[in-house]
Design a protein around this motif. Structure first.
Motif, PDB file in Angstrom:
ATOM      1  N   PRO A 161       0.908  -1.267   0.149  1.00 43.59           N
ATOM      2  CA  PRO A 161      -0.076   0.155   0.171  1.00 43.59           C
ATOM      3  C   PRO A 161       1.016   1.260  -0.021  1.00 43.59           C
ATOM      4  N   GLU A 162       0.133   2.431  -0.429  1.00 51.48           N
ATOM      5  CA  GLU A 162       0.856   3.570  -0.484  1.00 51.48           C
ATOM      6  C   GLU A 162       1.346   4.154   0.955  1.00 51.48           C
TER       7      GLU A 162
ATOM      8  N   PHE B  13      -8.304  -2.494  -6.585  1.00 48.57           N
ATOM      9  CA  PHE B  13      -7.445  -1.518  -7.432  1.00 48.57           C
ATOM     10  C   PHE B  13      -8.010  -0.366  -8.060  1.00 48.57           C
ATOM     11  N   VAL B  14      -7.583   0.866  -8.405  1.00 43.67           N
ATOM     12  CA  VAL B  14      -8.187   1.829  -9.230  1.00 43.67           C
ATOM     13  C   VAL B  14      -7.347   1.876 -10.436  1.00 43.67           C
ATOM     14  N   MET B  15      -7.932   1.776 -11.384  1.00 49.65           N
ATOM     15  CA  MET B  15      -7.208   1.539 -12.819  1.00 49.65           C
ATOM     16  C   MET B  15      -6.713   3.076 -13.257  1.00 49.65           C
ATOM     17  N   GLY B  16      -5.516   2.868 -13.994  1.00 49.24           N
ATOM     18  CA  GLY B  16      -4.736   3.941 -14.331  1.00 49.24           C
ATOM     19  C   GLY B  16      -4.927   4.193 -15.921  1.00 49.24           C
ATOM     20  N   ASN B  17      -3.871   4.011 -16.470  1.00 49.71           N
ATOM     21  CA  ASN B  17      -3.901   4.367 -18.096  1.00 49.71           C
ATOM     22  C   ASN B  17      -4.096   3.158 -18.924  1.00 49.71           C
TER      23      ASN B  17
ATOM     24  N   TYR C  68      -2.368   0.843 -12.935  1.00 45.63           N
ATOM     25  CA  TYR C  68      -3.251   0.475 -11.866  1.00 45.63           C
ATOM     26  C   TYR C  68      -2.568   0.836 -10.510  1.00 45.63           C
ATOM     27  N   LYS C  69      -3.290   1.112  -9.503  1.00 47.77           N
ATOM     28  CA  LYS C  69      -2.845   1.190  -8.146  1.00 47.77           C
ATOM     29  C   LYS C  69      -3.759   0.621  -6.952  1.00 47.77           C
ATOM     30  N   GLU C  70      -3.104  -0.059  -6.129  1.00 44.46           N
ATOM     31  CA  GLU C  70      -4.054  -0.758  -5.111  1.00 44.46           C
ATOM     32  C   GLU C  70      -4.272   0.107  -3.942  1.00 44.46           C
ATOM     33  N   ILE C  71      -5.712   0.325  -3.596  1.00 43.36           N
ATOM     34  CA  ILE C  71      -5.906   1.009  -2.700  1.00 43.36           C
ATOM     35  C   ILE C  71      -6.717   0.153  -1.530  1.00 43.36           C
ATOM     36  N   THR C  72      -7.012   0.861  -0.269  1.00 47.44           N
ATOM     37  CA  THR C  72      -7.760   0.188   0.743  1.00 47.44           C
ATOM     38  C   THR C  72      -9.134   0.961   0.507  1.00 47.44           C
ATOM     39  N   GLU C  73     -10.364   0.272   1.182  1.00 46.39           N
ATOM     40  CA  GLU C  73     -11.633   0.687   0.879  1.00 46.39           C
ATOM     41  C   GLU C  73     -11.795   1.847   1.564  1.00 46.39           C
ATOM     42  N   ASP C  74     -11.233   2.265   2.689  1.00 42.92           N
ATOM     43  CA  ASP C  74     -11.344   3.380   3.371  1.00 42.92           C
ATOM     44  C   ASP C  74     -11.090   4.823   2.763  1.00 42.92           C
ATOM     45  N   CYS C  75     -10.097   4.197   1.342  1.00 41.81           N
ATOM     46  CA  CYS C  75      -9.698   5.508   0.463  1.00 41.81           C
ATOM     47  C   CYS C  75     -10.495   5.638  -0.606  1.00 41.81           C
ATOM     48  N   LEU C  76     -11.892   4.847  -0.661  1.00 38.23           N
ATOM     49  CA  LEU C  76     -12.606   5.131  -1.648  1.00 38.23           C
ATOM     50  C   LEU C  76     -13.032   6.501  -2.171  1.00 38.23           C
ATOM     51  N   GLN C  77     -13.576   7.285  -0.949  1.00 39.80           N
ATOM     52  CA  GLN C  77     -13.806   8.527  -1.355  1.00 39.80           C
ATOM     53  C   GLN C  77     -12.989   9.589  -2.008  1.00 39.80           C
ATOM     54  N   GLU C  78     -11.660   9.323  -1.823  1.00 39.47           N
ATOM     55  CA  GLU C  78     -10.600  10.144  -2.369  1.00 39.47           C
ATOM     56  C   GLU C  78     -10.341   9.866  -3.904  1.00 39.47           C
ATOM     57  N   TYR C  79     -10.699   8.594  -4.294  1.00 38.74           N
ATOM     58  CA  TYR C  79     -10.651   8.151  -5.511  1.00 38.74           C
ATOM     59  C   TYR C  79     -11.842   8.141  -6.303  1.00 38.74           C
TER      60      TYR C  79
ATOM     61  N   PRO D 101     -21.678   0.575   4.034  1.00 41.32           N
ATOM     62  CA  PRO D 101     -22.213   1.742   4.178  1.00 41.32           C
ATOM     63  C   PRO D 101     -21.260   2.696   3.525  1.00 41.32           C
ATOM     64  N   LEU D 102     -19.879   2.556   3.444  1.00 42.93           N
ATOM     65  CA  LEU D 102     -18.922   3.386   2.899  1.00 42.93           C
ATOM     66  C   LEU D 102     -19.308   3.737   1.448  1.00 42.93           C
ATOM     67  N   TRP D 103     -19.436   2.605   0.638  1.00 40.33           N
ATOM     68  CA  TRP D 103     -19.826   2.587  -0.709  1.00 40.33           C
ATOM     69  C   TRP D 103     -21.408   3.332  -0.984  1.00 40.33           C
ATOM     70  N   GLN D 104     -22.063   3.029  -0.257  1.00 35.85           N
ATOM     71  CA  GLN D 104     -23.454   3.299  -0.219  1.00 35.85           C
ATOM     72  C   GLN D 104     -23.504   5.088  -0.163  1.00 35.85           C
ATOM     73  N   SER D 105     -22.496   5.488   0.618  1.00 34.47           N
ATOM     74  CA  SER D 105     -22.367   6.982   0.889  1.00 34.47           C
ATOM     75  C   SER D 105     -21.724   7.900  -0.345  1.00 34.47           C
ATOM     76  N   LEU D 106     -21.351   7.137  -1.222  1.00 34.19           N
ATOM     77  CA  LEU D 106     -20.511   7.730  -2.407  1.00 34.19           C
ATOM     78  C   LEU D 106     -21.450   8.434  -3.243  1.00 34.19           C
ATOM     79  N   PRO D 107     -21.257   9.981  -3.487  1.00 32.93           N
ATOM     80  CA  PRO D 107     -22.318  10.565  -4.448  1.00 32.93           C
ATOM     81  C   PRO D 107     -22.534   9.768  -5.637  1.00 32.93           C
TER      82      PRO D 107
END
Length: 542
Positions: free
Chosen positions: A36-37, A428-432, A461-472, A498-504
């Protein structure tokens, strides 16, 4: 390989600085894992012990391998990824620096110790690794002499780094001195050069000079010089009809007979045989930096990678059936039986490349690179430059028309993000690559700032954790449906959280669940198909 000398750095107030070791650890990154970062709270020194990796920091990508050492100041962010098939082992040393002014007032110091550079070089690197091992072995949770003695070892290590990397007008390290002679050799390879003369120029004993030279280049000084001369001779052989005597003199050989002998030792053929062979072939440099001779109009081409559609779009039909399917190991026996005259391989794995290149001339190919770069590369390799340009022009027109069609459904400045669960439960979040290469268009969606950092670092791509979802997460989210049951279950748990459901994007109904195999391929053929599929998806759900 030549490492350029470091530029002169601004003065660092060493006289007023105090260094204190906080921790020393030996860490590893196993095959198939991505760390992780990390965001540093202290000065953090990473020293490679074994293996290879990619180090991402501040939108930059660096090779983390033997002889590598990187220093990050407090507040920096970095992420390591393993590169080859072996575990990556490295030391992480954390320390604090205190500035003490003339009034003996202490304050935390957080400035760069080596302004303008994070990668450090020392000679010998084995000594730095030994120092790091001593710090790791000497760790103690108790105050007292063991802790004091380990901090003294740490100060010795810091002094070693400063000596080799903090450039001043009055002192130059042995590494920098040898680097300057390497540059001299590259510029004056026709001169009469001896090891003794080079060592005098570097102000080092001959033995020490040769040892430093080999660590920097992997070669002995005179072997390196011969390679420079042979490389230039190859160019003259292809560009002119001069006699071997004249070419030998031009590149610094004493006579044509010695030139002929060294040329044959290096290439396996005489200079004239080389010239005749090369004029019937194409010599190119591939993704990994190999200089490869492509046979004239190759017919039996095997592609081992993830973007077979790139070749098909230019009318290049590889042989081998399903050899290129993603995830399948390279079958050397089957490939040999097909008698290929060219192999294209989309990995930076030198051990596997060495095995494959024994079968036929082999080119490494960056399947994760931008589409335009990939097709122009193939066009150069196969004499299809015009076809590549035509395809790219046609594709650009199709993409522009598609986004104009979607303008009523998209707000200006809307962002989008692509997520996928892969390699088990990891997110993961996808990059290029893949779907993002279609979404991120001047007339389409934009990446959020954190994803933009991934793109600037040229990361797939970049591996992230679920608690970073809002940033990405962007205004629209494309969640790829993985084929693996374990990854599919992890995805279902994520979108039920709940975190996913809270995303705009989720609250606004702008989430698209699409099949990974169908939507996340980055080859030219699939990207054209996505231009037809995306409007239906966006219009149907907007």
């Amino acid at each position: 390989m030549h490492y350029p000398s470091a530029p002169a750095t601004p003065a660092v107030p060493l006289r007023s600085l105090s260094f204190h070791l906080l921790d020393a650890n030996l860490l590893s990154c196993r095959p198939g894992t991505v760390l992780p970062e990390e965001t540093t709270e202290t000065y953090t020194l990473l020293i490679n012990k074994s293996g290879k990796g990619q180090l991402y920091s501040d939108s930059k990508r660096s090779l983390f391998a033997g002889q590598s050492a990187f220093l990050f100041i407090p507040g920096s962010s970095f992420q390591l990824e393993r590169k080859d098939g072996l575990a990556l082992e490295y030391y992480r040393i954390q320390f604090a620096v205190t500035f003490i002014d003339s009034w003996a007032t202490p304050a935390a110091y957080k400035e760069a110790l080596f302004p303008g550079r994070s990668e450090l070089r020392v000679y010998p690197s084995s000594q730095l690794i030994e120092m790091a091992q001593q710090l790791y072995s000497g760790r103690s949770d108790q105050d007292g002499m063991p802790s004091f003695e380990n901090n003294m070892r740490f100060l010795k290590l810091i002094g070693f780094l400063l000596e080799h990397n903090l450039v001043t007008d009055s002192k130059t390290s042995s590494t920098q001195a040898v680097e300057r002679t390497i540059q001299y050799m590259q510029d004056h390879y026709t001169d009469k050069i001896t090891v003794k003369w080079l060592s005098v120029k570097a102000s080092l004993p001959s033995g020490q000079y040769s040892a430093v030279f080999k660590e920097l280049t992997g070669k002995k000084p005179l072997d390196y010089l011969t390679e420079l001369r042979i490389k230039r001779a190859k160019e003259w052989l292809l560009q002119s009809d001069e006699s071997l005597r004249d070419i030998a003199e031009r590149v610094g050989f004493a006579d044509e007979y010695y030139f002929n002998r060294r040329f044959r030792q290096t290439t396996g053929m005489s200079p004239r045989q080389y010239a005749l062979a090369m004029r019937r072939r194409v010599r190119v440099r591939d993704w990994a930096g190999h200089e490869v001779t492509i046979p004239d109009q190759p017919r039996r081409i095997i592609f081992y990678g993830e973007t077979i559609g790139d070749l098909l779009s230019l009318g290049i039909q590889p042989i081998g059936g399903d050899l290129w399917k993603q995830g399948r190991p390279f079958n050397a026996e089957k490939v040999s039986s097909l008698k290929p005259d060219l192999i294209i391989f989309d990995k930076e794995d030198e051990r596997e490349y060495e095995q494959i290149s024994r079968i036929a001339p082999t080119l490494t190919y960056n399947s994760y690179g931008p589409l335009e770069e990939r097709l122009l590369t193939l066009g150069e390799w196969f004499g299809k430059e015009r076809e590549a340009q035509q395809w790219l022009s046609h594709h650009a027109g199709n993409a522009q028309r598609m986004w104009q069609q979607l303008q009523p459904y998209i707000r200006p400045g809307e962002t989008a993000t692509v997520f996928v669960h892969h390699r088990g439960r990891r997110l993961f979040v996808m990059g290029n690559i893949g779907l993002t290469s279609v979404l991120y268009h001047p007339d389409g969606f934009s990446p959020v700032r954190k994803v933009q950092d991934v793109l600037q670092a040229d990361r797939a791509y970049k591996e992230i954790t679920e608690d970073c979802l809002q940033e990405y997460a962007g205004d629209r989210i494309f969640m790829l449906l993985p084929g693996s049951p374990v990854s599919r279950k992890a995805m279902e748990q994520t979108i039920a959280s709940p975190l996913w459901q809270s995303l705009p994007a989720v609250r606004n109904g702008h989430v698209y669940l699409v099949d990974e195999n169908e939507w996340n391929c980055g080859d030219a053929y699939t990207i054209e198909r996505l231009l037809r599929m995306l409007p239906e998806l966006i219009q149907h759900t907007s």
